[in-house]
Design an enzyme around this catalytic site. Structure first.
Site, mmCIF file in Angstrom:
data_model
loop_
_atom_site.group_PDB
_atom_site.id
_atom_site.type_symbol
_atom_site.label_atom_id
_atom_site.label_comp_id
_atom_site.label_asym_id
_atom_site.label_seq_id
_atom_site.Cartn_x
_atom_site.Cartn_y
_atom_site.Cartn_z
ATOM 1 N N THR A 200 0.877 -1.166 0.000
ATOM 2 C CA THR A 200 0.000 0.000 0.000
ATOM 3 C C THR A 200 0.909 1.208 0.000
ATOM 4 O O THR A 200 2.062 1.099 0.404
ATOM 5 C CB THR A 200 -0.828 0.021 1.313
ATOM 6 N N ARG A 228 -13.524 -8.054 -0.534
ATOM 7 C CA ARG A 228 -12.816 -7.785 0.731
ATOM 8 C C ARG A 228 -12.214 -6.383 0.689
ATOM 9 O O ARG A 228 -11.607 -5.967 -0.288
ATOM 10 C CB ARG A 228 -11.714 -8.817 0.945
ATOM 11 N N VAL A 229 -12.395 -5.646 1.769
ATOM 12 C CA VAL A 229 -11.838 -4.304 1.875
ATOM 13 C C VAL A 229 -11.007 -4.244 3.151
ATOM 14 O O VAL A 229 -11.444 -4.717 4.199
ATOM 15 C CB VAL A 229 -12.979 -3.267 1.925
ATOM 16 N N GLY A 230 -9.818 -3.699 3.053
ATOM 17 C CA GLY A 230 -8.963 -3.576 4.231
ATOM 18 C C GLY A 230 -9.116 -2.224 4.891
ATOM 19 O O GLY A 230 -10.176 -1.595 4.850
ATOM 20 N N ASP A 231 -8.031 -1.755 5.485
ATOM 21 C CA ASP A 231 -8.071 -0.492 6.222
ATOM 22 C C ASP A 231 -7.955 0.738 5.314
ATOM 23 O O ASP A 231 -8.435 1.821 5.658
ATOM 24 C CB ASP A 231 -6.953 -0.452 7.279
ATOM 25 N N THR A 251 0.075 0.850 6.663
ATOM 26 C CA THR A 251 0.174 -0.233 5.687
ATOM 27 C C THR A 251 0.326 -1.530 6.479
ATOM 28 O O THR A 251 0.735 -1.509 7.635
ATOM 29 C CB THR A 251 1.388 -0.066 4.747
ATOM 30 N N GLY A 252 0.022 -2.629 5.828
ATOM 31 C CA GLY A 252 0.123 -3.922 6.508
ATOM 32 C C GLY A 252 -1.245 -4.538 6.673
ATOM 33 O O GLY A 252 -2.194 -4.168 5.958
ATOM 34 N N GLY A 254 -4.645 -5.001 7.148
ATOM 35 C CA GLY A 254 -5.715 -4.035 7.341
ATOM 36 C C GLY A 254 -6.714 -4.428 8.399
ATOM 37 O O GLY A 254 -7.233 -3.576 9.133
HETATM 38 N N1 ASP Z 1 -3.371 -2.407 4.384
HETATM 39 C C1 ASP Z 1 -3.684 -3.032 3.130
HETATM 40 C C2 ASP Z 1 -4.960 -3.798 3.261
HETATM 41 O O1 ASP Z 1 -5.171 -4.444 4.279
HETATM 42 C C3 ASP Z 1 -2.644 -3.946 2.621
HETATM 43 C C4 ASP Z 1 -1.213 -3.629 2.918
HETATM 44 O O2 ASP Z 1 -0.861 -2.506 3.250
HETATM 45 O O3 ASP Z 1 -0.378 -4.521 2.814
HETATM 46 O O4 ASP Z 1 -5.706 -3.814 2.323
#
Ligand code: ASP
Length: 349
Positions: A200, A228-231, A251-252, A254
């Site tokens: 991200t 699917r939706v993350g953060d 990032t990471g 979510g």
């Molecule tokens: N944060 C993002 C999500 O969960 C993915 C990522 O940053 O690796 O969609």
């Protein structure tokens, strides 16, 4: 609200808030939340995820030319959105389990206190710009799926195939290797392709007047369940700005960030007077404390990665990661470079 906090008192508090808005940000901060006394940044500062080195440079230079903080931050993330070699953002991003690229983005503009976001957007290369259009042209905050796409098309965005040959090959390899009992024959792994599973870009910017903005954009988790939706598109999770305090983003994983309202919480910790890195680290502790047992190892450490990036109104910036060794990118007013992130845990040997 306590029992004794009557409707009359509530309305009184609300009208105080309105007066705060009318009188300026300092008054609002003093009335609506624990005040912190901070001077505006003396220079333009931009902080981002590690993949945002070119982005912070671009945003920093545009701020130096007088561009608005949100416009500059979006110009920064667009570099990654339009780059086919970045397989975690925009065009070239890794697709969902059906091979369809679905993009998420959100943004906040401190001076006007507005927010916009899109989720599960297909066929548009620059979801960050669509999120900004939601902020600018609607009374809403979040548009999703086909509605978000029709909204973008109505403003003249071009519909394009976002799946590059490289991303398609990675997806086909993943599908073939998904499990021993499916109907797809196994193919050899390609470490280069299978390594990148998510990513991200988040950019937070403050200018010399102390105005703040933030934006996050992503293709999300690769091979995700469609929809699917993350953060990243969630205001307060993937990014958050309060023009009285500063901005933060993540990032990471979510799902972990959403449960802790990660970006919002980081800004709230800064409001209480913490520096950006300490605030980000404190949020990380909260994330660990809200993690279910199945996602913790035998030593109580999460089995996933997460990162926060933050800047305050003074132009102080920082970042924190779950594990040692992570970096983030920043434009400190004169140059763009990587910095080591604070962290909670040493990496397992
Ligand atoms: N944060 C993002 C999500 O969960 C993915 C990522 O940053 O690796 O969609």
């Amino acid at each position: 609200m306590s029992d004794s906090y009557s409707r009359r008192e509530f309305l009184g508090a609300a009208s105080g808030l309105t007066a705060g808005v009318a009188l300026g940000p300092g008054v609002l901060a003093a009335r609506s939340a624990p005040a912190i006394h901070i001077r505006p940044a003396a220079m333009n500062v931009v902080v981002a995820s590690a993949n945002g080195l070119r982005g912070v440079q671009r945003a920093g230079e545009l701020l130096d030319q007088g561009m608005d903080t949100l416009d500059a931050a979006i110009e920064g993330v667009k570099i990654q959105e339009l780059d086919p070699d970045d397989m975690s953002v925009g065009y070239g991003g890794l697709p969902n389990e059906e091979g369809i690229v679905q993009l998420d983005s959100s943004c906040m503009h401190g001076p006007t206190r507005r927010a916009g976001a899109v989720a599960s957007l297909e066929g548009i290369k620059t979801p960050s710009v669509v999120a900004k259009y939601v902020l600018l042209y609607t009374d809403h905050v979040l548009l999703v799926g086909p509605g978000a796409k029709r909204f973008a098309l109505s403003y003249g965005f071009q519909e394009e195939d976002l799946l590059t040959d490289r991303a398609r090959e990675a997806w086909l390899r993943w599908r073939a290797r998904r499990g021993p009992d499916d109907n797809w024959l196994e193919v050899p792994d390609d470490e280069q392709l299978s390594r990148e599973e998510h990513g991200t870009i988040n950019i937070n910017a403050v200018n010399a007047s102390g105005d703040v903005s933030s934006v996050t954009t992503t293709s999300g988790l690769s091979w995700k369940i469609p929809g699917r939706v993350g953060d990243s598109p969630i205001i307060g999770a993937g990014q958050y700005t309060d023009n009285d305090v500063g901005a933060a983003g993540s990032t990471g994983r979510g799902e972990a960030c959403i449960k802790a309202c990660g970006a919002f919480l980081t800004v709230e910790f800064m409001r209480r007077g913490m520096g950006p890195s300490d605030a980000a680290l404190e949020t990380m502790r909260r994330v660990v404390s809200t993690t279910e047992a199945r996602l913790l190892d035998e030593r109580g450490r999460p089995r996933f990665g997460l990162n926060f990036y933050a800047v305050n109104k003074k132009g102080e910036f920082g970042g924190a990661s779950m594990f040692a060794g992570a970096r983030y990118a920043a434009w400190d007013g004169t140059e763009a470079k990587h910095h080591d992130a604070a962290y909670l845990f040493e990496r397992e040997r």
